[in-house]
Design a protein around this motif. Structure first.
Motif, PDB file in Angstrom:
ATOM      1  N   GLU A  83     -51.353  45.927   4.217  1.00 11.38           N
ATOM      2  CA  GLU A  83     -52.116  44.877   4.924  1.00 11.38           C
ATOM      3  C   GLU A  83     -51.170  43.881   5.588  1.00 11.38           C
ATOM      4  OE1 GLU A  83     -55.147  42.702   2.741  1.00 11.38           O
ATOM      5  OE2 GLU A  83     -55.629  44.513   1.614  1.00 11.38           O
ATOM      6  N   ILE A  84     -50.113  43.520   4.881  1.00  8.48           N
ATOM      7  CA  ILE A  84     -49.171  42.537   5.437  1.00  8.48           C
ATOM      8  C   ILE A  84     -48.442  43.130   6.644  1.00  8.48           C
ATOM      9  CG2 ILE A  84     -47.067  41.206   4.945  1.00  8.48           C
ATOM     10  CD1 ILE A  84     -48.197  40.760   2.088  1.00  8.48           C
ATOM     11  N   LEU A  85     -48.016  44.390   6.533  1.00  8.83           N
ATOM     12  CA  LEU A  85     -47.356  45.052   7.675  1.00  8.83           C
ATOM     13  C   LEU A  85     -48.276  45.044   8.888  1.00  8.83           C
ATOM     14  CD1 LEU A  85     -45.746  48.186   5.982  1.00  8.83           C
ATOM     15  CD2 LEU A  85     -44.548  46.271   7.065  1.00  8.83           C
ATOM     16  N   SER A  86     -49.525  45.334   8.653  1.00  4.94           N
ATOM     17  CA  SER A  86     -50.492  45.372   9.738  1.00  4.94           C
ATOM     18  C   SER A  86     -50.616  43.999  10.411  1.00  4.94           C
ATOM     19  CB  SER A  86     -51.819  45.853   9.157  1.00  4.94           C
ATOM     20  OG  SER A  86     -52.844  45.643  10.045  1.00  4.94           O
ATOM     21  N   GLN A  87     -50.540  42.944   9.595  1.00  7.14           N
ATOM     22  CA  GLN A  87     -50.665  41.607  10.175  1.00  7.14           C
ATOM     23  C   GLN A  87     -49.434  41.208  10.995  1.00  7.14           C
ATOM     24  OE1 GLN A  87     -53.118  38.880   7.427  1.00  7.14           O
ATOM     25  NE2 GLN A  87     -52.882  40.834   6.373  1.00  7.14           N
ATOM     26  N   LYS A 112     -50.192  43.014  14.267  1.00  5.92           N
ATOM     27  CA  LYS A 112     -51.288  42.377  15.009  1.00  5.92           C
ATOM     28  C   LYS A 112     -50.851  41.053  15.604  1.00  5.92           C
ATOM     29  CE  LYS A 112     -55.266  44.499  12.828  1.00  5.92           C
ATOM     30  NZ  LYS A 112     -55.531  44.643  11.393  1.00  5.92           N
ATOM     31  N   ALA A 113     -49.915  40.375  14.924  1.00  5.07           N
ATOM     32  CA  ALA A 113     -49.428  39.081  15.421  1.00  5.07           C
ATOM     33  C   ALA A 113     -48.459  39.268  16.597  1.00  5.07           C
ATOM     34  CB  ALA A 113     -48.749  38.315  14.299  1.00  5.07           C
ATOM     35  N   GLY A 114     -48.071  40.509  16.877  1.00  9.27           N
ATOM     36  CA  GLY A 114     -47.218  40.767  18.042  1.00  9.27           C
ATOM     37  C   GLY A 114     -45.747  40.985  17.730  1.00  9.27           C
ATOM     38  N   PHE A 115     -45.420  41.137  16.443  1.00 12.95           N
ATOM     39  CA  PHE A 115     -44.027  41.450  16.096  1.00 12.95           C
ATOM     40  C   PHE A 115     -43.778  42.941  16.266  1.00 12.95           C
ATOM     41  CE2 PHE A 115     -44.734  37.638  13.486  1.00 12.95           C
ATOM     42  CZ  PHE A 115     -43.607  36.906  13.820  1.00 12.95           C
ATOM     43  N   LYS A 116     -42.581  43.270  16.730  1.00  9.39           N
ATOM     44  CA  LYS A 116     -42.132  44.655  16.719  1.00  9.39           C
ATOM     45  C   LYS A 116     -41.296  44.832  15.459  1.00  9.39           C
ATOM     46  CE  LYS A 116     -41.879  46.819  20.775  1.00  9.39           C
ATOM     47  NZ  LYS A 116     -41.401  47.054  22.128  1.00  9.39           N
ATOM     48  N   ILE A 117     -41.557  45.902  14.702  1.00  4.95           N
ATOM     49  CA  ILE A 117     -40.758  46.188  13.500  1.00  4.95           C
ATOM     50  C   ILE A 117     -39.540  46.993  13.937  1.00  4.95           C
ATOM     51  CG2 ILE A 117     -40.717  47.342  11.260  1.00  4.95           C
ATOM     52  CD1 ILE A 117     -43.792  46.808  11.109  1.00  4.95           C
ATOM     53  N   LEU A 118     -38.356  46.372  13.854  1.00  2.08           N
ATOM     54  CA  LEU A 118     -37.124  47.047  14.297  1.00  2.08           C
ATOM     55  C   LEU A 118     -36.430  47.782  13.162  1.00  2.08           C
ATOM     56  CD1 LEU A 118     -35.346  44.523  16.699  1.00  2.08           C
ATOM     57  CD2 LEU A 118     -37.228  46.079  17.164  1.00  2.08           C
ATOM     58  N   ASN A 168     -42.980  33.570  12.740  1.00  2.00           N
ATOM     59  CA  ASN A 168     -43.202  34.131  11.401  1.00  2.00           C
ATOM     60  C   ASN A 168     -43.417  33.033  10.363  1.00  2.00           C
ATOM     61  OD1 ASN A 168     -43.480  36.189   9.467  1.00  2.00           O
ATOM     62  ND2 ASN A 168     -41.336  35.959   8.869  1.00  2.00           N
ATOM     63  N   ARG A 169     -42.710  31.905  10.500  1.00  2.00           N
ATOM     64  CA  ARG A 169     -42.934  30.788   9.560  1.00  2.00           C
ATOM     65  C   ARG A 169     -44.405  30.349   9.635  1.00  2.00           C
ATOM     66  NH1 ARG A 169     -39.150  29.954   5.704  1.00  2.00           N
ATOM     67  NH2 ARG A 169     -40.054  27.889   5.444  1.00  2.00           N
ATOM     68  N   LYS A 170     -44.946  30.345  10.869  1.00  2.00           N
ATOM     69  CA  LYS A 170     -46.335  29.934  11.056  1.00  2.00           C
ATOM     70  C   LYS A 170     -47.293  30.961  10.434  1.00  2.00           C
ATOM     71  CE  LYS A 170     -49.081  27.710  14.506  1.00  2.00           C
ATOM     72  NZ  LYS A 170     -49.644  27.875  15.819  1.00  2.00           N
ATOM     73  N   LEU A 171     -47.008  32.233  10.652  1.00  2.00           N
ATOM     74  CA  LEU A 171     -47.846  33.294  10.089  1.00  2.00           C
ATOM     75  C   LEU A 171     -47.809  33.265   8.552  1.00  2.00           C
ATOM     76  CD1 LEU A 171     -49.560  35.909  10.564  1.00  2.00           C
ATOM     77  CD2 LEU A 171     -47.407  37.180  10.576  1.00  2.00           C
ATOM     78  N   MET A 172     -46.625  32.931   7.969  1.00  2.00           N
ATOM     79  CA  MET A 172     -46.495  32.893   6.505  1.00  2.00           C
ATOM     80  C   MET A 172     -47.230  31.721   5.884  1.00  2.00           C
ATOM     81  SD  MET A 172     -42.619  33.798   5.435  1.00  2.00           S
ATOM     82  CE  MET A 172     -41.968  32.264   5.984  1.00  2.00           C
ATOM     83  N   THR A 202     -53.173  32.140   6.714  1.00  2.00           N
ATOM     84  CA  THR A 202     -51.751  32.494   6.630  1.00  2.00           C
ATOM     85  C   THR A 202     -51.534  33.515   5.501  1.00  2.00           C
ATOM     86  OG1 THR A 202     -51.304  30.634   5.135  1.00  2.00           O
ATOM     87  CG2 THR A 202     -51.010  30.235   7.494  1.00  2.00           C
ATOM     88  N   LEU A 203     -50.405  34.224   5.594  1.00  2.00           N
ATOM     89  CA  LEU A 203     -50.129  35.275   4.601  1.00  2.00           C
ATOM     90  C   LEU A 203     -50.039  34.703   3.191  1.00  2.00           C
ATOM     91  CD1 LEU A 203     -47.442  37.346   6.573  1.00  2.00           C
ATOM     92  CD2 LEU A 203     -49.880  37.876   6.274  1.00  2.00           C
ATOM     93  N   ARG A 204     -49.411  33.530   3.074  1.00  2.00           N
ATOM     94  CA  ARG A 204     -49.274  32.959   1.732  1.00  2.00           C
ATOM     95  C   ARG A 204     -50.613  32.463   1.194  1.00  2.00           C
ATOM     96  NH1 ARG A 204     -43.304  30.246   2.660  1.00  2.00           N
ATOM     97  NH2 ARG A 204     -42.112  31.911   1.661  1.00  2.00           N
TER      98      ARG A 204
END
Ligand code: GDP
Length: 141
Positions: free
Chosen positions: A20-24, A27-33, A84-88, A100-102
């Motif tokens: 679920e966290i990976l998906s978020q 969805k938030a627009g991060f590319k997983i490098l 990412n700080r905002k998403l967390m 937020t994730l937290r």
């Protein structure tokens, strides 16, 4: 484009919410490098959090971070660190914004589900702690 180091911490992996966290992140627009699962030793956890050495929660934090597998990720986006700080959300889930994730996944100020670099210098150190220079995949178009 900017890179940041994220960790899905042992509490979130053991709860079964890593997917679920990976998906978020996506969805938030991060590319997983880059991404890897690993079970840190207490010493490895201590090296990662060396800036907190001497704080009252340092020993407990290192024990928690080495209590089970975690997932380290390199995320890329415009303004990735702040994004990412905002998403967390805030370190203490009681103070984290709704959504937020937290807020969604943390149990306590320590067992707070995710990590994210807080500045460009720490992102460089943290990415280098988990990944070698060739590992982040940067040819995804
Ligand atoms: P972050 O950048 O939001 O992760 O927060 P910090 O860099 O201040 O702290 C690093 C990690 O240490 C946090 O994510 C928590 O897991 C843990 N931590 C921070 N503050 C406390 C505290 O007051 N008590 C305990 N037990 N753990 C804490």
């Amino acid at each position: 484009m900017e890179r940041t180091l994220a960790i899905i911490k042992p509490d979130a992996v053991s709860k079964g919410v890593a997917g679920e966290i990976l998906s978020q992140y996506e969805k938030a627009g991060f590319k997983i490098l880059a991404m890897k699962m690993l079970h840190l030793s207490k010493k490895q956890a201590g090296g990662f959090y060396a800036v907190h050495q001497g704080r009252p929660f340092y020993e407990s934090l290192c024990a928690f971070m080495s209590s089970g597998p975690c997932i380290a990720l390199v995320l890329e986006a415009g303004d990735a660190i702040q994004k990412n700080r905002k998403l967390m959300g805030a370190t203490d889930p009681a103070k984290a914004e709704p959504g937020t994730l937290r807020k969604k996944y943390a149990t306590s100020i320590e067992r707070n589900a995710v990590h994210g670099s807080d500045a460009p210098e720490t992102a460089r150190f943290e990415i280098g702690y988990f990944f070698n220079g060739l590992e982040p995949v940067d040819n995804q178009g």
